[in-house]
Design an enzyme around this catalytic site. Structure first.
Site: not given
Ligand SMILES: Cc1cc2nc3c(=O)[nH]c(=O)nc-3n(C[C@H](O)[C@H](O)[C@H](O)COP(=O)(O)OP(=O)(O)OC[C@H]3O[C@@H](n4cnc5c(N)ncnc54)[C@H](O)[C@@H]3O)c2cc1C
Length: 387
Positions: A244, A338
């Site tokens: 996982e 940004q």
């Protein structure tokens, strides 16, 4: 690029996945994000192309590939520009079905794994409860043996594919043994009387993936729905957590690569002070640092995957890969916002969704704090393992 892990066949497969995602997924994700679900048809198409049983044995309909075919697949999914799509598809293949494939009876494999690989059934892994997530051994959903059946009572939450999926690999408590020793896994059809989708959950990101709260009220399932044996649930879950985490790390690496590529593309087109953004050293160096860190995260993820493939213990390395890749994924998505300036804050452009979607990865499939805990245990002692 030459690699010790990927051969020509892996790269060929990577391109097939890329083509599929770019042509058949990406154009539709805005609609799926708005609807909060992936259409069933897409699972069927993924299944028909052999994308839902990449490492599963051929006798169960899989392709029998090694883990690096899965890595290539997972790194390409984020080209969909939807973390929700990545979550829904990866849970189906790498979280809901591996326990059944490895420890389930032939009948369970035939009934749940084969149609999942074909894309005809969609599965979920249901562990988390309102009171407990990281501390898996404290779950309270209970199943009592009554004749040839188990009768289940309890509730699960945050379950990916929980509302629209067909079945749950469900963590339950059977008998009186406390903690981890009392856990078992049952396979439960969503259509069983007493199973209700209590709520579709609204999320910060991953909008295209259905995440739900499920109630189990006097739900009766045949005893043959037990995976493995009673009391073995915790061991099976812990064993699967390494995979996982590798899966989560690979998706984070792929997502970060797309975010970096997107930022670079914008920087070469956008002009400020008479020059394109990609000529400003401050921005170039910020992305250069992130690119270097991304390569490190990528190679760590491959190393964890390689260890797992060799059958070596990979708990420490898979936790490291998940921690490093998902935390970095957030920083790269933030940098992408940004460099887009004001457009980075606008939903109509890709940076905003990437930013929101990156946030889920340090929480789901085990939080960053739990990853640090696992790494710290390996560093300081070798006691058990949390989620
Ligand atoms: C989008 C999404 C999809 C998900 N999909 C699934 C799914 O399909 N199936 C499923 O079963 N679950 C799923 N989850 C649940 C997820 O696995 C849990 O949210 C996660 O394991 C954390 O559990 P919790 O939310 O109960 O937080 P808690 O365990 O209550 O933790 C709260 C905070 O405390 C910190 N903390 C807890 N223990 C420690 C410790 N020992 N040391 C330091 N810090 C600690 C945590 O890191 C976290 O910051 C999903 C979650 C999300 C957000």
């Amino acid at each position: 690029m030459r690699s010790v892990y990927f051969r020509d066949e892996h790269e060929q497969f990577r391109l097939e996945v890329r083509r599929f995602v770019e042509e058949q997924v990406a154009p539709h994700v805005d609609a799926w994000e708005a609807e909060g679900r992936i259409p069933r048809e897409i699972f069927r198409r993924l299944g028909a192309l052999g994308f839902l049983g990449i490492t599963a044995p051929e006798e169960w309909g899989g392709s029998g590939g090694d883990i690096f075919f899965a890595m290539a697949f997972l790194e390409e999914l984020p080209r969909s520009m939807s973390g929700g799509f990545c979550a829904a598809v990866s849970v189906q293949q790498f979280m809901a079905t591996p326990h059944i494939l490895r420890y389930g009876s032939e009948a369970l494999r035939r009934e749940f794994v084969v149609p999942s690989i074909a894309g005809h059934k969609v599965g979920a892994l249901a562990i988390t409860e309102a009171d407990t997530g990281s501390d898996v051994a404290s779950i309270r959903t209970a199943a009592a043996r009554e004749g040839d059946s188990y009768v289940i009572h309890g509730e699960k939450t945050f379950i990916t594919n929980g509302a629209d999926g067909d079945f749950y690999t469900l963590a339950v408590r059977i008998g009186d043994a406390p903690g981890a020793a009392g856990l078992s896994l049952l396979v439960v059809d969503r259509a069983t009387p007493g199973v209700t989708v209590a709520k579709r959950l609204d999320k910060l990101g991953w909008h295209a993936s259905d995440t739900a709260e499920i109630r189990f009220d006097n739900v009766r399932v045949p005893a043959e729905r037990l995976i493995g044996r009673e009391g073995a649930g915790f061991a099976m879950l812990v064993e699967s957590f390494a995979l996982e985490r590798i899966v989560a790390a690979a998706i984070a690496v792929g997502s970060a690569a797309v975010a970096l590529e997107t930022a670079r593309g914008y920087m070469s087109a956008r002009r400020a002070f008479g020059r394109t953004l990609d000529t400003f050293q401050a921005l170039r160096h910020r992305l250069a640092d992130l690119d270097a860190e991304l390569e490190a995260a990528r190679q760590l993820t491959y190393h964890a995957a390689w260890l797992h493939e060799q059958g070596e213990p990979a708990g420490r390395e898979s936790a490291m890969a998940k921690l490093v890749a998902t935390e970095l994924g957030q920083r790269i998505a933030d940098a992408c916002v940004q460099v887009y300036g004001g457009y980075g804050f606008m939903e109509e452009l890709p940076a905003a969704r990437m930013f929101r979607d990156a946030r889920g990865a340090t929480i789901s499939a085990g939080t960053s704090e739990i990853m640090r805990e696992i790494i710290a245990r390996a560093l300081f002692d070798t006691k058990g393992e949390g989620r």
